[in-house]
Design a protein around this motif. Sequence first.
Motif, short mmCIF file in Angstrom:
data_model
loop_
_atom_site.label_atom_id
_atom_site.label_comp_id
_atom_site.label_asym_id
_atom_site.label_seq_id
_atom_site.Cartn_x
_atom_site.Cartn_y
_atom_site.Cartn_z
N TYR A 88 4.41 19.20 -24.11
CA TYR A 88 2.98 20.32 -23.88
C TYR A 88 3.12 20.52 -22.01
CZ TYR A 88 -0.01 17.74 -27.47
OH TYR A 88 0.41 17.49 -29.21
N TYR A 89 3.33 22.04 -22.69
CA TYR A 89 3.40 23.16 -21.60
C TYR A 89 2.98 24.47 -21.69
CZ TYR A 89 5.10 24.02 -16.34
OH TYR A 89 5.53 24.25 -14.93
N GLU A 266 12.34 6.77 -15.91
CA GLU A 266 11.45 6.68 -16.03
C GLU A 266 10.36 7.73 -16.42
OE1 GLU A 266 12.38 5.06 -13.02
OE2 GLU A 266 13.80 3.99 -14.33
N GLU A 267 9.96 9.14 -15.94
CA GLU A 267 9.30 9.42 -16.40
C GLU A 267 9.18 10.73 -17.10
OE1 GLU A 267 7.31 11.43 -12.48
OE2 GLU A 267 8.53 10.00 -11.76
N GLU A 268 10.47 10.37 -17.89
CA GLU A 268 11.76 11.26 -18.73
C GLU A 268 10.70 11.80 -20.10
OE1 GLU A 268 13.96 13.83 -18.38
OE2 GLU A 268 14.43 12.41 -17.26
N HIS A 269 10.81 12.18 -20.36
CA HIS A 269 9.91 13.04 -21.51
C HIS A 269 10.26 12.36 -22.53
CE1 HIS A 269 7.58 15.88 -20.12
NE2 HIS A 269 8.13 16.99 -19.33
N ASP A 270 9.58 12.03 -23.58
CA ASP A 270 9.84 11.60 -25.47
C ASP A 270 9.84 12.78 -25.80
OD1 ASP A 270 10.34 10.64 -27.54
OD2 ASP A 270 9.94 8.37 -26.84
N ARG A 272 10.18 12.71 -29.19
CA ARG A 272 10.32 13.09 -30.25
C ARG A 272 9.96 13.90 -31.60
NH1 ARG A 272 3.78 13.43 -29.41
NH2 ARG A 272 4.92 14.35 -27.56
#
Lengths: 472, 93
Positions: A88-89, A266-270, A272
């Motif tokens: 989402y951006y 850890e904050e990396e996007h997943d 999907r």
Amino acid sequence: MSYSNTDGIMIGLEIHVQLNRLKTKMFCGCSTQYHSSPPNTHVCPVCLGLPGALPVINQKAVESAMKVGLALNCEIVEQTQFHRKNYYYPDLPKGYQVSQFDYPIVSNGKVAIEGEDGELVIRIRRAHMEEDPGKLIHMGSIDKSKGTLIDYNRSGMALLEIVTEPDIRSPKEARRFLDKLRNILEYLDVFDSDLEGAMRVDANISLQGGDRTEIKNISSHKGAERALLYEIMRQKNLLRRGEIVTMETRHFDEARGVTTSMRSKEEEHDYRYFPEPDLVPLRVKDRTEKLLQELPELPDAKKERLISQYSISDMHAKALVSNLKIANFYEEVASEVNPKVAATWIADVLKGELNYRDLTIDACKVEDIVQLVTMIMENKITDRSAVEVIRTLLDSGGNCMEIVEKKGLVKVEDNVVEQAVDDVLGENKNAINDYLNGKEQSLNFLVGQVMKKTRGRADPMIVRDIIANRIK
Amino acid sequence: MITEEDVERISWLARIEIDSSKSKEYAEQLNSILDYFQQLEELDTSDIEPTYHVDDLVNVLRSDDIKPSFTQEEALENCENKKDGYFKVPGIM
Ligand SMILES: [Zn+2]
């Protein structure tokens, strides 16, 4: 010379190339010529992500991607498809980017560059097709943002993301790889590097004993070299102090020349990823033969041909082919005058003068350089005057003959030079004595006086010989 | 196994705000859905071609010809927040 890479530097690059020589975007018929248009004027239901819109793949985009793959010695996939990469951006109107995932269109290629110690082969892991997001403009300063404006003209532009293996061992090699890649892409006519945002680079880098960091969105080749130099220094300092290099994404601040942390692993996007249901699979490998036939002569091949066809040096050939337009310009000039002399003047002088002025070869006409080389060959102007002609051509325009006449650059007759030497020797007894007493500089002074009398139109090397002969 | 932390992370990724008192309940629900799908794993699919698309179509392509785009007015017609021909959203960093 061998390069030992004592820090164990490993660099891999991801290069986003906009296929901006296409007429239309990746999945819709909107024109790609938006660069000087008002915002949101090159958009339609598909690239705005309106409900119910149906994307259709641009055949030429697929063929361009395959051509790039072939030029990079890649294999073409049997069957491929598109996936949705979800995040989402607001630069993504749909909430996902249409990209490729497990079956990139091409993979397993290689490119040879000039490495730190001779030829270095950089393996290409893969290249996949995807769409470009829109462009965001942030209002106000970073901390007091008053809102963000969005222009979707860029949304849906065809991109090719090229991923290398971490075979690069220094920032300089990274830059050379990028230059070589741009060169190949321009030869393929799939890409115009002069357009804003045409090529964006992400760089992965690790040193022996540390984790890998990724530097995002570097916009120039020079920027990539600087970002990597900084990042190597930063990681080296951490490791030297016994601290840990953590896996993270960093941003390169072009103005300050530093990289700063954006987010940790850890904050990396997943993302999907899942298959894009609006697009059916592609089976296009059978077009390979046809595309191979359409491939133009590539830089390495052109270099070899120029060397054998025109008997020019490896160095000149390399300088000429590093820009397709200059290589073509050279061949036009070489068809009319001595190719070796033409190579010297175009590769050594003209190219440098163009770079210095940030001009392209379009600023120059073939006939002017043909005339110039002819005059040099016929000994009508000195090398120094020839350089002056080139500079004047680029700075004030006009044509070669006109400049030579207007500036009085036609080389003076030999007897005029002799006369000038006589005069100078008559007027400078002291300098002659100094020279005869071993003061070498006095000869330079005498040559300078003759040049002054002939208003720079004599050949200084010849004048030097004449004087030295006369007073020895 | 989906944990409560996973639920919170997924909600962040999807930009859906959830009441943290509900994350335990959602985790249980998601796990029961995953358990259900687990049953599919029992099927032997080793000899079956993967389905890439429900249709048998491949290579649906168009030629690189320009089609008319929206005008700026049309593009922004359904947008409440706009400025100088741009879509406008809250500040994003
Ligand atoms: Zn469109």
